[in-house]
Every structure is written in structure tokens, then in C-alpha cells.
Write an enzyme that holds these catalytic residues in place. Sequence first.
Site, PDB file in Angstrom:
ATOM      1  N   PHE A 124       0.830  -1.205   0.000  1.00  0.00           N
ATOM      2  CA  PHE A 124       0.000   0.000   0.000  1.00  0.00           C
ATOM      3  C   PHE A 124       0.873   1.269   0.000  1.00  0.00           C
ATOM      4  CE2 PHE A 124      -3.045   3.017   1.805  1.00  0.00           C
ATOM      5  CZ  PHE A 124      -4.182   2.708   1.068  1.00  0.00           C
ATOM      6  N   ASP A 202       0.747  -4.818   8.763  1.00  0.00           N
ATOM      7  CA  ASP A 202      -0.359  -3.916   8.473  1.00  0.00           C
ATOM      8  C   ASP A 202      -1.601  -4.785   8.254  1.00  0.00           C
ATOM      9  OD1 ASP A 202      -2.262  -2.192   7.399  1.00  0.00           O
ATOM     10  OD2 ASP A 202      -0.738  -0.909   6.485  1.00  0.00           O
ATOM     11  N   TYR A 227     -11.921   1.555   9.416  1.00  0.00           N
ATOM     12  CA  TYR A 227     -13.070   1.977   8.596  1.00  0.00           C
ATOM     13  C   TYR A 227     -13.357   1.036   7.438  1.00  0.00           C
ATOM     14  CZ  TYR A 227      -9.065   4.183   6.260  1.00  0.00           C
ATOM     15  OH  TYR A 227      -7.854   4.420   5.686  1.00  0.00           O
ATOM     16  N   LYS A 228     -12.608  -0.071   7.337  1.00  0.00           N
ATOM     17  CA  LYS A 228     -12.857  -1.049   6.268  1.00  0.00           C
ATOM     18  C   LYS A 228     -13.805  -2.117   6.816  1.00  0.00           C
ATOM     19  CE  LYS A 228      -8.720   0.437   3.952  1.00  0.00           C
ATOM     20  NZ  LYS A 228      -7.276   0.383   3.851  1.00  0.00           N
ATOM     21  N   ARG A 377     -11.714  -3.754  -7.950  1.00  0.00           N
ATOM     22  CA  ARG A 377     -11.818  -4.589  -6.736  1.00  0.00           C
ATOM     23  C   ARG A 377     -13.283  -4.788  -6.370  1.00  0.00           C
ATOM     24  NH1 ARG A 377      -8.211  -2.160  -2.007  1.00  0.00           N
ATOM     25  NH2 ARG A 377      -9.719  -0.491  -2.318  1.00  0.00           N
TER      26      ARG A 377
HETATM   27  C1  LIG Z   1      -6.451   1.438   3.982  1.00  0.00           C
HETATM   28  C2  LIG Z   1      -5.022   1.192   4.296  1.00  0.00           C
HETATM   29  C3  LIG Z   1      -4.273   2.141   4.987  1.00  0.00           C
HETATM   30  C4  LIG Z   1      -4.907   3.449   5.369  1.00  0.00           C
HETATM   31  O1  LIG Z   1      -4.085   4.341   6.018  1.00  0.00           O
HETATM   32  P1  LIG Z   1      -4.720   5.695   6.606  1.00  0.00           P
HETATM   33  O2  LIG Z   1      -3.658   6.270   7.399  1.00  0.00           O
HETATM   34  O3  LIG Z   1      -5.951   5.317   7.360  1.00  0.00           O
HETATM   35  O4  LIG Z   1      -5.126   6.540   5.443  1.00  0.00           O
HETATM   36  C5  LIG Z   1      -2.950   1.851   5.283  1.00  0.00           C
HETATM   37  N1  LIG Z   1      -2.403   0.668   4.901  1.00  0.00           N
HETATM   38  C6  LIG Z   1      -3.106  -0.268   4.222  1.00  0.00           C
HETATM   39  C7  LIG Z   1      -2.472  -1.564   3.844  1.00  0.00           C
HETATM   40  C8  LIG Z   1      -4.430  -0.026   3.888  1.00  0.00           C
HETATM   41  O5  LIG Z   1      -5.128  -0.940   3.216  1.00  0.00           O
END
Ligand SMILES: *Cc1c(COP(=O)(O)O)cnc(C)c1O
Length: 417
Positions: A124, A202, A227-228, A377
Site C-alpha cells: 500500500f 499492516d 473503517y474497512k 476490486r
Molecule cells: C487502507 C489502508 C491504509 C490506510 O491508512 P490511513 O492512514 O488510514 O489513510 C494503510 N495501509 C493499508 C495496507 C491499507 O489498506
Amino acid sequence: MTSRDQALERDSVDPLREFRDRFAITDPDVIYVDGNSLGRLPFAAQERVQQRIDEWARELVTAWKRWIDLPTEIGDLIAEAALGARAGEVLVADSTTVNLYKLVVAALEIQPPGRGLMMDTADFPTDRYVLQGIARQRGIGLHYLESDPIDGPSAADVRHACTETSPAVLVLSHVHYRSAALADLDGITRAARETGTVVVWDLSHSVGAVPIDLRRARAELAVGCTYKYLNAGPGAPAFLYVGSELQERLRSPIWGWFGQADQFEMGRTYDPQPGIRRFLAGTPSILPLVCVEAGVELVAEAGLSEIRAKGTALTEFTIALSDERLASLGFAVRTPRDPRRRGAHVSLQHADAWQICQALIDRGGVIPDFRPPQVIRIGLPPLYTRYVDVWDAIDRIAAIVSKGVQRGYDPAPGRIT
Ligand SMILES: *Cc1c(COP(=O)(O)O)cnc(C)c1O
């Protein structure tokens, strides 16, 4: 051919079918398959926020006595319901990005100086940028693992790479945001440990979708967003996990007053709190915190083994329907076909992916998302996604693409994809 009735039949025996009613669904004609980016609103979150707003109105600053421990109390809920961690090992605060920064810098401080960082090339973007920044600030190297774009890195890949470059810290996603590959948490943690590398996991795309057992894996550090699949709402605070063995040795690089021992003595110099609280920085965001609480409680109530079973069945159904109906239209599945090796979304590749995404949102009644270069996705959060949603989504995608509707849309990706 798989029929729509088969999908309806599966919904009628789904043990989680009643959970859908616990979420706000304002337009039943729209099929939402992007809950892996932003989960739906649980009604409980709405109520909980209203209660806290009333407390704020009524009790003003005196309500802090009830609010102040929410970051650790809700952390404990996540630890138990979703992470296989102990009470006192998880904190809810800040964003995933900020938490990753805190933990990577803290881990570097206990490693021999000069050793570098490692991550998967395709991970990511925010993770990559955070590590690039830390590498630059500290003058250390950042090595990239070049792993299989669908399956992600194996424990053997990690062992090999760590043996060659001995990074101080390795950052990896448990479920890959693009391909949905599910990493071998236990095997990779063990392989890294053997070479003296600390892994920061992560968990953003796995928490609430896949059972996680951080204790069994002997994982030391992790971060993830809420939030996912935890449905805590846009920008809700993220969590961080620090295994109890490591807590007293680590310090957050952000020395804020909420991480200070005896905070309200307003002492002159920083002295970190014992335990996980030292990773707090500033005042916690109370309103979105209670959305995290509501989201986690739903996951706890449903149970991760049911959630996982349905997530596997939904991705299996999506892949089967895609093979039947979309392969001939130029789509390819870019997610591991072994259900034990993937999370709860499916990635479909197509040369017109971005235009198809726009056409689906604009005219198809389906909301997925696009990830460059060519991936759509299909996120399938088990608490509110039905089998018939999958059937209808694939049917609508087939209808749009077989008529070439996407060709009427701008091929240049927009600001938010
Ligand atoms: C969604 C996601 C994030 C989000 O990071 P934010 O700081 O909340 O914007 C980080 N890492 C991964 C792997 C994600 O899927």
C-alpha cells in the site's frame, strides 16, 4: 450456469443473514462492493455518537472521566474480538499512517544502528511513503521485496531476503490491498525473527475479515485501520498493537502529553506511561472512537469464524461467476484461487478497468473501486453482502461491458478512484 435462484437459496440459509439489517442501506437498488475501502454505517454507531454528543452537551469537560480510557478500552475489544491479542496490547488512536510511523521508528531504536528497512514493492502506498521518509530522515537503506504480484511474499521469500540484507524492520500487509493475497503471518514472523528482523504487520485489509492470532504468531508489532471491515466510518482512528514483551522497551517518537506518565501533574519533562498508553500522542477523537466500538461489537457478535467462512464462500462465488460470465469479456481474476490464501475481496483485471468502474457507478448500480493500472476490486464484507448481490453485480458488469458502455467514459483516472 449458476442461476440467480441459487444465490437466493444460499442467502436463505446464511447464518449471518440478519446482520445486514444492522446497517444503514439507503438505496436497496445499489450494490455496494467497496466495503473494503469504506464499510457501511452500522445503526449502532449512529446511536452511540448521538449519546456521546448528548454527554458533551450536558457534562462538558467533566465527561472526560468517562472518555479518557476509551482508546485502551476499545483497543481491548479489538484485541479480543479480532486480533488474538491480550488486554493492554492494543490502542486506538491516530491514523494507520501515523501509527506505522510511530512503530517503525520505535522498533528502529532498539535495533543495532545502521540496519535498514524492508517492504514489499507492491504494498500500500502510504506504507511505502512512510518508510521512504524514515529511511531518508535516518540515512538508512530501504530494500524492496519483489514478490509474486498475485500471491505476495512467502515465508521462504522473506527468509531469503532477510538473510541477504538483514533489515532492522520489515513492514508487510497481512492481506494485500490489490490482489487480496493472505500472507503467512506465523511463517513470515518466524522467518524474520530468525534473522533478527522485527515485523510490523499492516492488518488494514484483514482485520474484521480474517481471523488473526497475533499471540500464536508471536507477532511483535502491528497496525491497521478501522473503517474497512470494522465499519467505523471515514477517518475513524486506527489501532496499533505492541506485544506486551516489547512494550517497556519501546518509545513512541511522538512525545505527547497523552503518552506521559501522570499526565495531569503537568510535569516538566517527558516520562512515558507504562504499557501501551505511551503510544498515545494527543487528545483522542472521542466521537469516531465510539463508532469503532460499535463496529467491533458487531464483529464480535457475529464471530470471526462465521465471518471468515462466509467471506471465503463469497469470494469463491465471485470467482466462479467471473469465470463463467466475465472471462470471455476480457476479465482476468487477479486474486489467489486457493481460498486459504486470500482475504475477502476479489480483483478483476480488464484493459478498460477505470472506464468500467465509472460506468458501473454512473449507470450500472454497482459501486466497486479501481486500483491502477487495470484492476477493479470487488469487496465482499460478509456482514452485509449477500450472495444475490454478487450475482447481480456480475450480471450488471457483464451487461455494461458486453454493450461497450464503458467506452463513453473518460479513460483518464479521476482524483479519487
Ligand atoms: C487502507 C489502508 C491504509 C490506510 O491508512 P490511513 O492512514 O488510514 O489513510 C494503510 N495501509 C493499508 C495496507 C491499507 O489498506
